[in-house]
Each structure stands twice: as structure tokens, then as C-alpha cells.
Scaffold this motif. Structure first.
Motif, short mmCIF file in Angstrom:
data_model
loop_
_atom_site.label_atom_id
_atom_site.label_comp_id
_atom_site.label_asym_id
_atom_site.label_seq_id
_atom_site.Cartn_x
_atom_site.Cartn_y
_atom_site.Cartn_z
N VAL A 325 52.12 29.43 51.76
CA VAL A 325 51.43 30.34 50.86
C VAL A 325 51.51 31.77 51.38
CG1 VAL A 325 49.17 31.01 49.94
CG2 VAL A 325 49.90 28.62 49.85
N VAL A 326 51.17 31.99 52.66
CA VAL A 326 51.18 33.36 53.17
C VAL A 326 52.59 33.91 53.27
CG1 VAL A 326 48.97 33.11 54.36
CG2 VAL A 326 51.10 32.64 55.61
N ASP A 327 53.58 33.05 53.51
CA ASP A 327 54.96 33.51 53.52
C ASP A 327 55.39 33.98 52.13
OD1 ASP A 327 56.43 33.89 55.79
OD2 ASP A 327 57.20 31.85 55.91
N ALA A 328 54.96 33.25 51.12
CA ALA A 328 55.29 33.64 49.75
C ALA A 328 54.55 34.92 49.34
CB ALA A 328 54.93 32.51 48.79
N TYR A 329 53.32 35.05 49.82
CA TYR A 329 52.52 36.23 49.50
C TYR A 329 53.09 37.48 50.17
CZ TYR A 329 48.34 39.16 48.97
OH TYR A 329 47.46 40.17 48.65
N ALA A 330 53.63 37.33 51.38
CA ALA A 330 54.27 38.45 52.11
C ALA A 330 53.33 39.63 52.22
CB ALA A 330 55.58 38.85 51.43
N ALA A 331 52.22 39.41 52.87
CA ALA A 331 51.16 40.42 52.94
C ALA A 331 51.56 41.62 53.78
CB ALA A 331 49.89 39.80 53.51
N GLU A 332 50.98 42.75 53.43
CA GLU A 332 51.10 43.94 54.26
C GLU A 332 50.55 43.65 55.67
OE1 GLU A 332 49.49 48.58 54.27
OE2 GLU A 332 48.49 47.07 53.05
N HIS A 333 49.33 43.12 55.73
CA HIS A 333 48.71 42.72 56.99
C HIS A 333 48.41 41.23 56.92
CE1 HIS A 333 47.15 46.86 56.03
NE2 HIS A 333 47.65 47.10 57.24
N LEU A 334 48.83 40.49 57.94
CA LEU A 334 48.53 39.06 58.01
C LEU A 334 47.84 38.76 59.33
CD1 LEU A 334 48.74 36.11 57.03
CD2 LEU A 334 50.99 36.01 58.15
N GLU A 335 46.64 38.19 59.24
CA GLU A 335 45.93 37.74 60.44
C GLU A 335 46.03 36.23 60.54
OE1 GLU A 335 42.45 41.20 60.77
OE2 GLU A 335 41.88 39.08 60.60
N ILE A 336 46.16 35.74 61.78
CA ILE A 336 46.21 34.30 62.04
C ILE A 336 45.00 33.93 62.90
CG2 ILE A 336 47.55 32.38 62.93
CD1 ILE A 336 49.04 33.81 60.75
N HIS A 337 44.06 33.19 62.31
CA HIS A 337 42.87 32.73 63.03
C HIS A 337 42.92 31.20 63.06
CE1 HIS A 337 40.28 36.52 62.78
NE2 HIS A 337 41.38 36.83 62.09
N THR A 338 43.71 30.67 63.98
CA THR A 338 43.88 29.22 64.07
C THR A 338 43.96 28.80 65.52
OG1 THR A 338 46.30 29.30 64.10
CG2 THR A 338 45.25 29.20 61.93
N VAL A 339 43.83 27.51 65.77
CA VAL A 339 44.19 26.97 67.07
C VAL A 339 45.68 27.21 67.27
CG1 VAL A 339 44.38 24.85 68.42
CG2 VAL A 339 42.37 25.20 66.96
N ASP A 340 46.05 27.65 68.47
CA ASP A 340 47.45 27.94 68.77
C ASP A 340 48.01 28.97 67.78
OD1 ASP A 340 49.80 27.85 70.13
OD2 ASP A 340 50.38 25.85 69.51
N ALA A 341 47.27 30.08 67.65
CA ALA A 341 47.62 31.10 66.65
C ALA A 341 49.01 31.69 66.89
CB ALA A 341 46.58 32.21 66.66
N ALA A 342 49.39 31.87 68.15
CA ALA A 342 50.70 32.46 68.43
C ALA A 342 51.84 31.60 67.89
CB ALA A 342 50.86 32.69 69.93
N ARG A 343 51.67 30.27 67.99
CA ARG A 343 52.72 29.38 67.48
C ARG A 343 52.86 29.51 65.97
NH1 ARG A 343 53.09 24.19 65.43
NH2 ARG A 343 50.86 23.82 65.69
N TRP A 344 51.75 29.55 65.27
CA TRP A 344 51.81 29.70 63.82
C TRP A 344 52.37 31.08 63.45
CZ3 TRP A 344 51.57 25.78 60.60
CH2 TRP A 344 50.92 24.61 61.01
N ALA A 345 51.98 32.09 64.19
CA ALA A 345 52.48 33.44 63.91
C ALA A 345 53.99 33.51 64.08
CB ALA A 345 51.80 34.45 64.82
#
Length: 442
Positions: A325-345
Motif C-alpha cells: 500500500v505505501v509503495d503504491a501511495y509513494a508518499a512524500e514522507h514515509l515513516e516506519i514504526h514497526t518491529v525491525d523498522a530498518a528491514r521494512w524500510a
């Protein structure tokens, strides 16, 4: 306060989801804006400063004798700048310069064959026009974000425009002028929006045309940049700001709500989107929004942005779907608040800038991370990048071949020229050897 879009279970039924169309997005009345700014561009093109002075009186409510800001007004603004604010800007400049200096690429030369080289030479623009908005918020920080990479790139001439402010005697906002002084920008104009774009494109008395225009602005500025693109280069067609947050159950709802609010503060058209597989988190964030929004200074515009069609909470089956979803949205700013956030980022492909974890909010990037906050909006992050040193450079191939290297490749050039029915192309190579009484391949 903020609407919800529930995508859970829809993939399991075999439904094909177009996330780009489904995720909240503001509809910009760009066509209407184009019609509105086209006459302004033409007017400034033909009447120059006279037209700019009239628009300052009509749109900004100020009667100016000249659009050029006096040097003493620029230096005076720095002298009266609050010491803490000055220190903050100096730190912001230093951090962005450190990053920008590492971005500055070097020329490269490839020895294609003995005697034949191609050099990729990076050439800075001769002149750049920078725009700093001064509407709902005087974005002096945008002066830093545009001027610093241009300076590191080696741009020879930088001019800046910002709207005249009635409260400051027709000058741009004093903080914007102070930052110009900090950066050594002394060519500044009190011109807003489409008028500034026209001035930088066509030139007016005292202001030479620019090769490239950079800096964010409201929809009229965006529309004007679209119309002049091709006559000059532009950085992007940046619309209202937007933030998307991908979060799971580990996220702090207070942090998430605060970050959504921080971008909603910009403009009633700003977009704030939360994507999460955790309904409990979504509920907690909504409660935090209700609490925190009431304590904000710009209550009206924040409420309008959060309640608008461009904002929402998107519930997904899991983080994999959330990532899609966030890849399709292609946001100006994207925050990742997850476990292992760096991996998802690391798996995100489309975003203007990615903020990893609880301690990297968008506000940090807006001011003092060392990153640039002039970023693609409206889904353009799928094909465009944020402003950087590279934005102010053009690449030129320099081709050097000696006689032997050209003689060696002549049969290939001639064969390709004949294949495309452009025989004069091949002849232009062969004549160099025929004049010497030498034949290629001898």
C-alpha cells in the motif's frame, strides 16, 4: 475526525486491489490553476516589473516602488534574528552541507578503446532561481534546502524570490531574509507565486533569466512551473505536503498521532495517512488525535486536513500488504514504526524520504536531520527524487577519439548508418581518411 478504509480480507476473496487508486489522495484543481496563471506569465513576460508591481498590490496588498530587496534589509534581518533561531539555522545549514558535499559526484572518464575515451562531465547550472513560500507559513527552512545544494553543486548565480508581506513593509518575511544573509544570497526579490516563476523564466529589468527554478509553493506556483517547463528546468511540481506511516502493534500511538498532526499543520490540503494491520493501534491513534489536535495552535487547518478526503487510516491484513500500500501511495514522507523498522524500510521502493523508527519523525527531516525536505508529492516519488546536489547539475559526455581509434570503428559506423538509411553519417567518418589518401582498414 479521520476516515477509515478497511482492506482486510479483500485479497482472500480474489479481489484485485488498485492501491494507488484506493488510498486517500487530494484532488488538485490544477487545470483551473493553469488557466489562472497563464495570463500572469504572459503579462510579466511582456510588461516585466510593471506587471509584478501591479500583482503585488492586487494579491499581496502592498504598493512597492521596486521588487528588488535592498541589501541593507537582508543584513538587517540577520542582525535582529533571535539568537536561538539563528543557532538552529546554522546547525541545519551545517548538517545539510555535510550531506550535500558527499553527494557531489566527480567527473568520470572511461577508456572505451585505446585512443578513445568518454568523459562524463558534471556541469552546474549557470543561474538558478529559488522560490520560498510565504503564505500560511513562511518557510525559511526551504531557503536552506534549496540554496545549500545549489551552492555545493557550484551554481554561479542564485536569486531568490518570496512574496511581499504587508506586515513587513512589503518585504519578504524577515526570517527568510535572515537565512539569505546566512547563506550569502544577496539577490532577493519581493515577488510571489506565478509572478516569481515568470520573472525567473523570462527575466525582467534587473533580474536575468534562470536556467532552473527550485523551491516549493502553492498550487498557483506549481501550475506556473508546469507551464514554463521546457523553457527552464524545474525541480518538481510539488503539491500539498503528505505523510504516510506504516505501523504495527509496537508503535506508540501518541508518536504516530503527533506526526500525522505535524504535517496536517501545513495546509488544509495536507495529507496524513496511517497504514496498519493493528485495529487496536488505529483506535488508539484516533483517540490521541482527538486529544492532541485540541491543543494545537492551528486547529482549523489541522482539523480540515485530517477530515479531508486526502487523509485516512488504512487497515490491512499484515505488514506485507501494508508495504504494498505505501509503495503504491509513494508518499512524500514515509515513516516506519514497526518491529525491525530498518528491514521494512529497506524494502520500500517509492517514497520521497523514509524515516526509520520512533526517533526519526518527519519534523526532524523538515529542519535538521541533514536530509532535504523538498520532495516529490502526489505519488511522484515512484519516478522522481527529492532535491539534492544532483538536481543542480547536468551531465555532458565529452568524446575524444584519435585517428587510429576512429579508423578501427569506421566499419561499424558505416554499417549502422546504412542500416538506418543515413549514408551521410558514414561518409562523415570516411572522408577523414580519404583526404589523407588513406582508406579505413589499410
Amino acid at each position: 475526525m479521520i476516515r477509515r478504509l478497511d482492506l482486510r480480507g479483500r485479497l482472500a476473496t480474489g479481489e484485485r486491489l488498485d492501491y494507488r487508486a484506493l488510498v486517500p489522495r487530494a484532488e488538485l484543481a490544477l487545470e483551473e490553476a493553469l488557466d489562472g496563471v497563464r495570463p500572469i506569465l504572459e503579462d510579466v513576460r511582456h510588461r516585466g516589473v510593471e506587471a509584478l508591481l501591479e500583482y503585488a498590490e492586487r494579491f499581496d496588498g502592498v504598493k512597492l516602488a521596486s521588487v528588488r530587496v535592498p541589501p541593507q534589509a537582508i543584513t538587517g534581518a540577520l542582525e535582529t534574528l533571535d539568537a536561538d533561531v539563528r543557532a538552529a539555522f546554522e546547525e541545519s545549514i551545517a548538517r545539510l552541507r555535510a550531506v550535500s558535499e558527499r553527494e557531489r559526484e566527480q567527473d568520470t572518464t572511461v577508456d572505451v578503446v585505446p585512443g578513445g575515451t568518454i568523459t562524463n562531465r558534471l556541469v552546474p547550472y549557470t543561474r538558478v532561481g529559488v522560490y520560498a513560500p510565504g503564505g500560511l507559513a513562511p518557510l525559511a527552512s526551504s531557503v536552506v534546502m534549496t540554496v545549500v545544494p545549489a551552492q555545493i553543486a557550484g551554481v554561479g548565480s542564485i536569486a531568490l524570490a518570496s512574496p511581499p508581506q504587508k506586515d513587513y513593509g512589503g518585504l519578504p518575511h524577515p526570517t527568510i531574509l535572515a537565512v539569505c544573509a546566512l547563506l550569502g544570497v544577496d539577490e532577493v526579490y519581493a515577488v510571489g507565486g506565478a509572478g516569481a516563476v515568470a520573472m525567473f523564466t523570462y527575466g525582467v529589468d534587473g533580474c536575468e533569466p534562470a536556467d532552473f527554478i527550485a523551491g516549493p509553493g502553492r498550487i498557483s506556483t506549481v501550475a506556473a512551473k508546469r507551464l514554463v517547463r521546457g523553457i527552464v528546468g524545474i525541480d518538481s511540481e510539488a503539491g500539498p505536503t503528505e505523510i504516510a506511516i506504516l505501523a504495527d502493534e509496537s508503535a506508540d500511538p501518541a508518536y504516530v498521532a503527533a506526526d500525522l498532526i505535524s504535517q496536517a499543520e501545513h495546509d488544509p490540503m495536507a495529507a496524513s495517512v496511517l497504514v496498519t494491520p493493528d485495529e487496536s493501534l488505529a483506535d488508539a491513534v484516533v483517540k490521541e488525535l482527538e486529544l492532541q489536535v485540541e491543543a494545537t495552535k492551528h486547529l482549523g487547518r489541522i482539523q480540515a486536513a485530517l477530515a479531508g478526503e486526502q487523509s485516512g487510516v488504512v487497515l490491512v491484513d499484515d505488514l506485507e500488504q501494508g508495504l504494498a500500500v505505501v509503495d503504491a501511495y509513494a508518499a512524500e514522507h514515509l515513516e516506519i514504526h514497526t518491529v525491525d523498522a530498518a528491514r521494512w524500510a529497506s524494502r520500500v521502493r517509492n517514497a520521497g524520504a523514509i524515516f526509520v523508527g520512533a526517533w526519526a519523525p518527519v519534523s526532524l527531516g523538515d529542519y535538521a536531520a541533514g536530509s532535504n525536505h523538498v520532495l516529490p508529492t502526489g505519488g511522484c516519488a515512484c519516478h522522481s527524487s527529492g532535491l539534492s546536489v544532483r538536481s543542480f547539475l547536468k551531465a555532458v559526455h565529452v568524446i575524444e577519439y584519435d585517428q587510429a581509434a576512429l579508423r578501427d570503428v569506421e566499419p561499424h559506423v558505416s554499417a549502422l548508418a546504412d542500416a538506418e538509411d543515413l549514408p551521410a553519417h558514414g561518409a562523415a567518418v570516411r572522408i577523414r581518411f580519404a583526404r589523407e589518401g588513406d582508406q579505413p582498414g589499410d
